[in-house]
Design an enzyme around this catalytic site. Structure first.
Site, mmCIF file in Angstrom:
data_model
loop_
_atom_site.group_PDB
_atom_site.id
_atom_site.type_symbol
_atom_site.label_atom_id
_atom_site.label_comp_id
_atom_site.label_asym_id
_atom_site.label_seq_id
_atom_site.Cartn_x
_atom_site.Cartn_y
_atom_site.Cartn_z
ATOM 1 N N HIS A 1 -121.876 171.974 23.886
ATOM 2 C CA HIS A 1 -123.049 172.778 23.502
ATOM 3 C C HIS A 1 -123.951 171.959 22.577
ATOM 4 O O HIS A 1 -123.507 171.448 21.552
ATOM 5 C CB HIS A 1 -122.611 174.067 22.797
ATOM 6 C CG HIS A 1 -122.186 175.130 23.752
ATOM 7 N ND1 HIS A 1 -122.468 176.456 23.559
ATOM 8 C CD2 HIS A 1 -121.519 175.056 24.925
ATOM 9 C CE1 HIS A 1 -121.981 177.160 24.583
ATOM 10 N NE2 HIS A 1 -121.395 176.325 25.415
ATOM 11 N N LYS B 1 -115.255 177.440 11.534
ATOM 12 C CA LYS B 1 -114.665 176.309 10.812
ATOM 13 C C LYS B 1 -113.143 176.340 10.669
ATOM 14 O O LYS B 1 -112.538 175.316 10.359
ATOM 15 C CB LYS B 1 -115.281 176.216 9.402
ATOM 16 C CG LYS B 1 -116.737 175.781 9.400
ATOM 17 C CD LYS B 1 -116.867 174.292 9.649
ATOM 18 C CE LYS B 1 -118.247 173.893 10.100
ATOM 19 N NZ LYS B 1 -118.364 173.500 11.493
HETATM 20 P P1 RFL Z 1 -101.939 179.425 12.633
HETATM 21 O O1 RFL Z 1 -102.703 179.316 13.902
HETATM 22 O O2 RFL Z 1 -101.909 180.734 11.949
HETATM 23 O O3 RFL Z 1 -100.459 178.954 12.976
HETATM 24 C C1 RFL Z 1 -99.415 179.126 12.064
HETATM 25 C C2 RFL Z 1 -98.106 179.139 12.813
HETATM 26 O O4 RFL Z 1 -97.057 179.282 11.849
HETATM 27 C C3 RFL Z 1 -96.140 180.272 12.292
HETATM 28 N N1 RFL Z 1 -95.497 180.896 11.127
HETATM 29 C C4 RFL Z 1 -94.252 180.603 10.714
HETATM 30 N N2 RFL Z 1 -93.344 179.755 11.194
HETATM 31 C C5 RFL Z 1 -92.162 179.692 10.532
HETATM 32 N N3 RFL Z 1 -91.861 180.455 9.449
HETATM 33 C C6 RFL Z 1 -92.766 181.315 8.930
HETATM 34 N N4 RFL Z 1 -92.471 182.044 7.854
HETATM 35 C C7 RFL Z 1 -94.027 181.410 9.581
HETATM 36 N N5 RFL Z 1 -95.134 182.159 9.352
HETATM 37 C C8 RFL Z 1 -96.010 181.827 10.299
HETATM 38 C C9 RFL Z 1 -96.962 181.248 13.105
HETATM 39 O O5 RFL Z 1 -96.160 181.950 14.041
HETATM 40 C C10 RFL Z 1 -97.965 180.313 13.774
HETATM 41 O O6 RFL Z 1 -97.522 179.876 15.043
HETATM 42 O O7 RFL Z 1 -102.448 178.344 11.558
HETATM 43 P P2 RFL Z 1 -103.024 176.861 11.762
HETATM 44 O O8 RFL Z 1 -102.163 176.066 12.677
HETATM 45 O O9 RFL Z 1 -103.295 176.344 10.399
HETATM 46 O O10 RFL Z 1 -104.396 177.050 12.567
HETATM 47 C C11 RFL Z 1 -105.495 177.638 11.961
HETATM 48 C C12 RFL Z 1 -106.284 178.433 12.986
HETATM 49 O O11 RFL Z 1 -105.415 179.200 13.799
HETATM 50 C C13 RFL Z 1 -107.270 179.356 12.284
HETATM 51 O O12 RFL Z 1 -107.980 178.668 11.262
HETATM 52 C C14 RFL Z 1 -108.304 179.976 13.186
HETATM 53 O O13 RFL Z 1 -107.776 180.576 14.328
HETATM 54 C C15 RFL Z 1 -109.044 181.007 12.339
HETATM 55 N N6 RFL Z 1 -109.660 182.004 13.161
HETATM 56 C C16 RFL Z 1 -110.818 181.673 13.758
HETATM 57 N N7 RFL Z 1 -111.363 180.445 13.511
HETATM 58 C C17 RFL Z 1 -112.507 180.098 14.105
HETATM 59 O O14 RFL Z 1 -112.977 178.955 13.893
HETATM 60 N N8 RFL Z 1 -113.132 180.998 14.961
HETATM 61 C C18 RFL Z 1 -112.590 182.245 15.252
HETATM 62 O O15 RFL Z 1 -113.137 183.007 16.010
HETATM 63 C C19 RFL Z 1 -111.393 182.622 14.624
HETATM 64 N N9 RFL Z 1 -110.829 183.839 14.862
HETATM 65 C C20 RFL Z 1 -109.042 183.264 13.358
HETATM 66 C C21 RFL Z 1 -109.651 184.178 14.242
HETATM 67 C C22 RFL Z 1 -107.859 183.627 12.705
HETATM 68 C C23 RFL Z 1 -107.269 184.875 12.884
HETATM 69 N N10 RFL Z 1 -106.075 185.206 12.121
HETATM 70 C C24 RFL Z 1 -105.347 184.178 11.441
HETATM 71 C C25 RFL Z 1 -105.650 186.474 11.809
HETATM 72 C C26 RFL Z 1 -109.057 185.410 14.478
HETATM 73 C C27 RFL Z 1 -107.866 185.774 13.804
HETATM 74 C C28 RFL Z 1 -107.283 187.121 14.137
#
Ligand code: RFL
Ligand code: PHB
Length: 390
Positions: free
Chosen positions: A72, A297
């Site tokens: 994009h 972000k």
């Molecule tokens: P993640 O993706 O949350 O992955 C963390 C992993 O750790 C596991 N976990 C555990 N494992 C062992 N023991 C425990 N006690 C644990 N607790 C948790 C979980 O099962 C999971 O597999 O973090 P990571 O890798 O740092 O990645 C970050 C991104 O996922 C996050 O920043 C984005 O998805 C944020 N976010 C969004 N970002 C965007 O840029 N655009 C979006 O539209 C967007 N939508 C979102 C989102 C985050 C959301 N969350 C966290 C509620 C929508 C949602 C619903």
């Protein structure tokens, strides 16, 4: 069991770190609380900065991203019934973003990890980082009614906002900063062509709306909603009607509806934990910080943290120098805070706040007018949106 780097969390940050280490020949092990299919069922981010795409290349996990991702060059800010295009490519020195779903990126990294034969333990209960203030850290977890122990050199806490890693650190050693916004985003995914070939961020008296996509035939839409809203109260028809009301007429008429196959509400929050290193435990991604999704972000910050952490670990294992890991927290936080600022600012100018005064409303309108008519202001937006340099 023994490994060099024990990674807690199999989300984008844990998987990317694991893959970069594996490609560099550094033994690592990933532990996740839940199973693979559950992780792949989470619909989240969709916009990747060039730095993130580059890191996926370095992790040899970019072939599908390069063939199926949608580059994009700009997006639209819609307000006052009109579109105002932000020419990312022209304003940000020839940089663009890639639209590619987090679910797909996660799948690509998991597939590559399996192919490389690197180990992941799913459904690991009660994962606990231990003794990370000593030179002999270890992680314990429960599986099959047995407690297991993994000895390691380092622990990477990549377990998201609700994970165990940040909680294992004493409150005295950490400072946290938080802002909770008085609204959430209701998002849907539907098999329908996107309303426009570029993203539309809309500011409307009824609230914010975002038109995004996953492919030429799959759309992702969001609308701002009160925090106490229930997904069950939002039929697809109600969602489509509300989305149309918040878009300029020509876009509203172009919305093609279809049954949604995912619908969820996410609260909006800014959060930072400082520092991001505690002895031999490093926090990365959502475990250390959360941003509201308005600036796209969250996922990209997870990737830049991993870049700094990986380069520090490489320096440690190849040059026996701890300079890189000693600098990790400061380097990562300097970039994190700029993205926190940008995400907060985008959220502030694009949403309707419940008790906005007339004065605040006028300031928001002036900000949007300035932003879309000043090349300097649009350039600052573009530079941040495509991602600040690492
Ligand atoms: P993640 O993706 O949350 O992955 C963390 C992993 O750790 C596991 N976990 C555990 N494992 C062992 N023991 C425990 N006690 C644990 N607790 C948790 C979980 O099962 C999971 O597999 O973090 P990571 O890798 O740092 O990645 C970050 C991104 O996922 C996050 O920043 C984005 O998805 C944020 N976010 C969004 N970002 C965007 O840029 N655009 C979006 O539209 C967007 N939508 C979102 C989102 C985050 C959301 N969350 C966290 C509620 C929508 C949602 C619903
Ligand atoms: C998405 O496609 O999910 C998306 C895109 C841009 C954002 C947030 C989410 O700012």
């Amino acid at each position: 069991m023994r490994t060099k780097v024990a990674i807690i969390g199999s989300g984008p940050s844990g998987l990317l770190l694991g893959q970069l280490l594996t490609e560099a020949g550094i033994d690592n092990l990933i532990l996740d609380r839940v199973g693979k299919e559950y992780i792949l069922g989470r619909v989240r981010a969709g916009v990747l900065e060039e730095g993130t795409v580059g890191l996926l290349g370095k992790a040899k996990s970019d072939s599908r991203l390069l063939s199926d991702g949608l580059p994009h060059d700009g997006f639209s800010l819609a307000f006052d019934g009109r579109d105002h295009r932000i020419d990312l490519f022209g304003l940000a020195g020839g940089k663009r973003v890639m639209v590619y779903g987090q679910t797909e990126l996660t799948r690509d990294l998991m597939d590559r990890r399996e192919l490389a034969g690197a180990k992941t333990i799913y459904e690991a209960g009660n994962v606990t980082p231990c003794d990370f203030d000593r030179s002999t850290p270890y992680v314990t977890y429960q599986k099959d009614r047995t407690t297991h122990r993994i000895d390691c050199d380092f622990i990477a806490g990549c377990d998201g906002f609700h994970g165990a890693s940040r909680k294992a650190v004493s409150e005295r050693s950490m400072q946290t900063f938080e802002k909770v916004y008085p609204f959430g985003w209701l998002g849907i995914l539907a098999e329908t062509p996107p309303v426009s070939h570029e993203l539309i961020y809309a500011n409307h008296p009824l609230g914010f709306a975002l038109c995004s996509m996953r492919s030429a035939s799959r759309s992702r839409y969001y609308i701002q909603c009160p925090l106490d809203e229930k997904v069950a109260d939002w039929s697809d028809d109600r969602f489509w009607d509300e989305l149309r009301r918040r878009l300029p007429d020509h876009h509203a008429e172009a919305v093609v509806t279809a049954p949604s196959f995912e619908k969820s509400i996410a609260p909006l929050r800014s959060f930072v934990a400082e520092p991001m290193r505690f002895g031999r435990l490093f926090l990365a991604g959502d475990a250390a910080h959360i941003v509201p999704p308005t600036g796209a972000k969250g996922l990209n910050l997870a990737a830049s943290d991993v870049h700094y952490l990986f380069s520090g670990l490489i320096e440690f294992y190849t040059d026996r120098s701890s300079a890189g890991i000693d600098d990790y927290s400061a380097r990562a936080l300097s970039r994190v805070w700029k993205a926190v600022r940008f995400s907060w600012w985008m959220t502030t100018i694009m949403h309707r706040f419940p008790d906005t005064s007339d004065f605040d409303q006028k300031i928001q309108e002036a900000e949007l007018d300035y932003l879309t008519h000043s090349r300097a202001a649009s350039t600052a937006l573009a530079e941040n949106y495509v991602g600040l340099p690492y």
